[in-house]
Design a protein around this motif. Structure first.
Motif, PDB file in Angstrom:
ATOM      1  N   ASP A 148       0.844  -1.188   0.000  1.00 45.52           N
ATOM      2  CA  ASP A 148       0.000   0.000   0.000  1.00 45.52           C
ATOM      3  C   ASP A 148       0.885   1.246   0.000  1.00 45.52           C
ATOM      4  OD1 ASP A 148      -3.118   0.653   0.790  1.00 45.52           O
ATOM      5  OD2 ASP A 148      -1.742   2.175   1.524  1.00 45.52           O
ATOM      6  N   SER A 149       0.429   2.296  -0.666  1.00 49.92           N
ATOM      7  CA  SER A 149       1.197   3.539  -0.719  1.00 49.92           C
ATOM      8  C   SER A 149       1.348   4.160   0.665  1.00 49.92           C
ATOM      9  CB  SER A 149       0.529   4.541  -1.673  1.00 49.92           C
ATOM     10  OG  SER A 149      -0.787   4.845  -1.247  1.00 49.92           O
ATOM     11  N   LEU A 150       0.343   3.988   1.530  1.00 47.11           N
ATOM     12  CA  LEU A 150       0.436   4.524   2.893  1.00 47.11           C
ATOM     13  C   LEU A 150       1.556   3.854   3.673  1.00 47.11           C
ATOM     14  CD1 LEU A 150      -3.310   4.819   4.005  1.00 47.11           C
ATOM     15  CD2 LEU A 150      -1.756   6.689   3.429  1.00 47.11           C
ATOM     16  N   VAL A 151       1.778   2.571   3.400  1.00 47.76           N
ATOM     17  CA  VAL A 151       2.840   1.846   4.090  1.00 47.76           C
ATOM     18  C   VAL A 151       4.200   2.447   3.755  1.00 47.76           C
ATOM     19  CG1 VAL A 151       4.039  -0.375   4.291  1.00 47.76           C
ATOM     20  CG2 VAL A 151       1.544  -0.303   4.287  1.00 47.76           C
ATOM     21  N   HIS A 152       4.397   2.856   2.522  1.00 47.76           N
ATOM     22  CA  HIS A 152       5.660   3.487   2.132  1.00 47.76           C
ATOM     23  C   HIS A 152       5.927   4.731   2.974  1.00 47.76           C
ATOM     24  CE1 HIS A 152       5.621   0.896  -1.448  1.00 47.76           C
ATOM     25  NE2 HIS A 152       6.876   1.260  -1.643  1.00 47.76           N
ATOM     26  N   LYS A 153       4.895   5.536   3.190  1.00 44.43           N
ATOM     27  CA  LYS A 153       5.053   6.772   3.959  1.00 44.43           C
ATOM     28  C   LYS A 153       5.344   6.478   5.428  1.00 44.43           C
ATOM     29  CE  LYS A 153       1.769   9.251   0.970  1.00 44.43           C
ATOM     30  NZ  LYS A 153       2.762  10.052   0.242  1.00 44.43           N
ATOM     31  N   SER A 154       4.574   5.585   6.020  1.00 43.40           N
ATOM     32  CA  SER A 154       4.748   5.311   7.445  1.00 43.40           C
ATOM     33  C   SER A 154       6.011   4.489   7.721  1.00 43.40           C
ATOM     34  CB  SER A 154       3.509   4.592   8.001  1.00 43.40           C
ATOM     35  OG  SER A 154       3.139   3.506   7.192  1.00 43.40           O
ATOM     36  N   VAL A 158       8.889   5.333  10.451  1.00 51.43           N
ATOM     37  CA  VAL A 158       9.401   4.387  11.443  1.00 51.43           C
ATOM     38  C   VAL A 158      10.909   4.238  11.303  1.00 51.43           C
ATOM     39  CG1 VAL A 158       9.428   1.934  12.082  1.00 51.43           C
ATOM     40  CG2 VAL A 158       7.248   3.109  11.720  1.00 51.43           C
ATOM     41  N   LYS A 159      11.398   4.184  10.074  1.00 49.22           N
ATOM     42  CA  LYS A 159      12.838   4.044   9.822  1.00 49.22           C
ATOM     43  C   LYS A 159      13.616   5.215  10.431  1.00 49.22           C
ATOM     44  CE  LYS A 159      16.078   3.222   6.002  1.00 49.22           C
ATOM     45  NZ  LYS A 159      16.988   4.369   6.241  1.00 49.22           N
ATOM     46  N   ARG A 160      13.056   6.433  10.340  1.00 49.55           N
ATOM     47  CA  ARG A 160      13.711   7.608  10.917  1.00 49.55           C
ATOM     48  C   ARG A 160      13.689   7.561  12.446  1.00 49.55           C
ATOM     49  NH1 ARG A 160      10.728  10.320   6.945  1.00 49.55           N
ATOM     50  NH2 ARG A 160       9.207  11.040   8.498  1.00 49.55           N
ATOM     51  N   LEU A 161      12.572   7.114  13.006  1.00 51.53           N
ATOM     52  CA  LEU A 161      12.428   7.122  14.460  1.00 51.53           C
ATOM     53  C   LEU A 161      13.211   6.006  15.151  1.00 51.53           C
ATOM     54  CD1 LEU A 161       8.634   7.900  15.089  1.00 51.53           C
ATOM     55  CD2 LEU A 161      10.571   9.474  15.094  1.00 51.53           C
ATOM     56  N   ASN A 169      15.653   0.724   3.032  1.00 55.17           N
ATOM     57  CA  ASN A 169      14.564   1.447   2.375  1.00 55.17           C
ATOM     58  C   ASN A 169      13.653   0.476   1.644  1.00 55.17           C
ATOM     59  OD1 ASN A 169      15.509   3.985   3.179  1.00 55.17           O
ATOM     60  ND2 ASN A 169      16.835   4.161   1.392  1.00 55.17           N
ATOM     61  N   LEU A 170      12.393   0.820   1.566  1.00 57.97           N
ATOM     62  CA  LEU A 170      11.499   0.059   0.701  1.00 57.97           C
ATOM     63  C   LEU A 170      11.836   0.387  -0.744  1.00 57.97           C
ATOM     64  CD1 LEU A 170       7.953   0.378   2.366  1.00 57.97           C
ATOM     65  CD2 LEU A 170       9.501  -1.578   2.403  1.00 57.97           C
ATOM     66  N   PRO A 171      11.733  -0.585  -1.643  1.00 59.12           N
ATOM     67  CA  PRO A 171      12.025  -0.302  -3.056  1.00 59.12           C
ATOM     68  C   PRO A 171      11.029   0.696  -3.635  1.00 59.12           C
ATOM     69  CG  PRO A 171      11.037  -2.490  -2.800  1.00 59.12           C
ATOM     70  CD  PRO A 171      11.330  -1.992  -1.425  1.00 59.12           C
ATOM     71  N   GLU A 172      11.515   1.555  -4.530  1.00 62.52           N
ATOM     72  CA  GLU A 172      10.617   2.470  -5.226  1.00 62.52           C
ATOM     73  C   GLU A 172       9.832   1.676  -6.263  1.00 62.52           C
ATOM     74  OE1 GLU A 172      12.479   5.898  -6.833  1.00 62.52           O
ATOM     75  OE2 GLU A 172      13.628   6.329  -5.011  1.00 62.52           O
ATOM     76  N   ARG A 181      11.191  -6.733   3.326  1.00 70.10           N
ATOM     77  CA  ARG A 181      11.393  -5.600   4.241  1.00 70.10           C
ATOM     78  C   ARG A 181      10.322  -5.595   5.338  1.00 70.10           C
ATOM     79  NH1 ARG A 181      15.363  -5.713   1.430  1.00 70.10           N
ATOM     80  NH2 ARG A 181      16.144  -4.064   0.058  1.00 70.10           N
ATOM     81  N   LEU A 182       9.077  -5.896   4.970  1.00 70.21           N
ATOM     82  CA  LEU A 182       7.999  -5.916   5.959  1.00 70.21           C
ATOM     83  C   LEU A 182       8.140  -7.101   6.916  1.00 70.21           C
ATOM     84  CD1 LEU A 182       5.524  -3.942   6.259  1.00 70.21           C
ATOM     85  CD2 LEU A 182       6.870  -3.673   4.178  1.00 70.21           C
ATOM     86  N   VAL A 183       8.565  -8.234   6.401  1.00 74.22           N
ATOM     87  CA  VAL A 183       8.818  -9.402   7.258  1.00 74.22           C
ATOM     88  C   VAL A 183       9.904  -9.059   8.268  1.00 74.22           C
ATOM     89  CG1 VAL A 183       9.793 -11.735   7.294  1.00 74.22           C
ATOM     90  CG2 VAL A 183       8.051 -11.144   5.603  1.00 74.22           C
TER      91      VAL A 183
END
Length: 275
Positions: A148-154, A158-161, A169-172, A181-183
């Motif tokens: 989902d596109s929302l997952v890319h944003k969140s 999370v990666k920054r925090l 990074n998630l792939p573009e 990456r999610l696993v």
């Protein structure tokens, strides 16, 4: 953004916020009601093709994956799923095994990488990982990560925090590495529950984009809108931007406390931690 070590004692572990997100998205939200309805639809017994097409159509409708904009897209995905196996339990096992070792499940690989449907001009419409991953999510009883596109944003938030997680990074664009990456995030965060992880990432994505209609109950949403818009004449697309701006402005939090619950306020702070 504050340094990580300066946040110790204030920013909780990610599992804590995942548990909050699950409570925030409780029975009073449209999100919860929609998800329960889709789960119930997966229990309906019909002929195999009709059953799969009904499921895909409902998911597409409630999650706005836009497959209905493609000619023959849903029918092609349904036939592809049935072509793998007509047995729900077997297909569920294959999706879950794919998460452990993608190379073991080439049929799932191909399913996610194949193009489905056509544009009106006859051109192919491309892949459909969003709809297929959501189908897998419900088929496996909420144990498969959603694309989902929302997952890319969140995920980026999370990666920054949480730099200590060492997240890649998630792939573009769509790539099968997305699921790896999610696993990994599910494991290193000790959430170990894709439903909780999805709640966390989806809810965070909704807040940081200012899209709250599915998140808050109708009464709360109307109150927030009234505070944000006031007398402004805004187009539909502009409203979310104004809501986001309102949420991330700390001086508004005192006013929000009169509308939102304590848990909702805590999650809002988490979503805008680095602002």
């Amino acid at each position: 953004m504050q340094r990580c070590e300066e946040r110790v004692g204030t920013l909780k572990n990610l599992l804590y916020y995942a548990n909050i997100s699950q409570k925030v998205l409780g029975k009073h939200t449209k999100y919860h009601k929609d998800k329960k309805l889709i789960l119930d639809i997966f229990k309906i017994r019909k002929t195999v093709l009709d059953k799969v097409m009904l499921r895909l159509t409902i998911i597409d409708s409630y999650y706005s994956t836009q497959m209905n904009m493609r000619l023959y897209g849903i029918e092609e995905i349904a036939k592809e799923l049935i072509g793998i196996t007509k047995d729900d339990k077997e297909l569920s096992y294959m999706f879950l095994d794919f998460l452990k070792n993608q190379e073991n499940q080439m049929k799932i690989n191909n399913l996610l990488n194949k193009s489905y449907g056509w544009h009106k001009n006859g051109a192919g419409a491309g892949r459909a990982p969003s709809l297929i991953s959501k189908y897998a999510y419900f088929l496996t009883n909420l144990r498969f990560p959603i694309y989902d596109s929302l997952v890319h944003k969140s995920y980026s938030h999370v990666k920054r925090l949480y730099p200590e997680y060492g997240l890649c990074n998630l792939p573009e664009g769509f790539h099968l590495n997305y699921f790896k990456r999610l696993v990994n995030l599910n494991r290193v965060s000790q959430i170990n529950d894709f439903n909780k992880l999805d709640n966390l990432l989806w809810l965070c994505g909704k807040f940081i984009t200012g899209s709250l209609s599915l998140v808050l109950g109708e009464k709360k949403y109307r109150l927030v809108i009234r505070r944000v818009i006031r007398m402004k004449k805004l187009k539909s697309k502009e409203i979310d931007k104004w809501i986001k701006k309102y949420l991330e402005t700390k001086r508004n939090h005192r006013k929000l406390k009169s509308i939102c619950s304590k848990l909702e306020m805590e999650f809002i702070k988490f979503c805008f931690w680095d602002n």
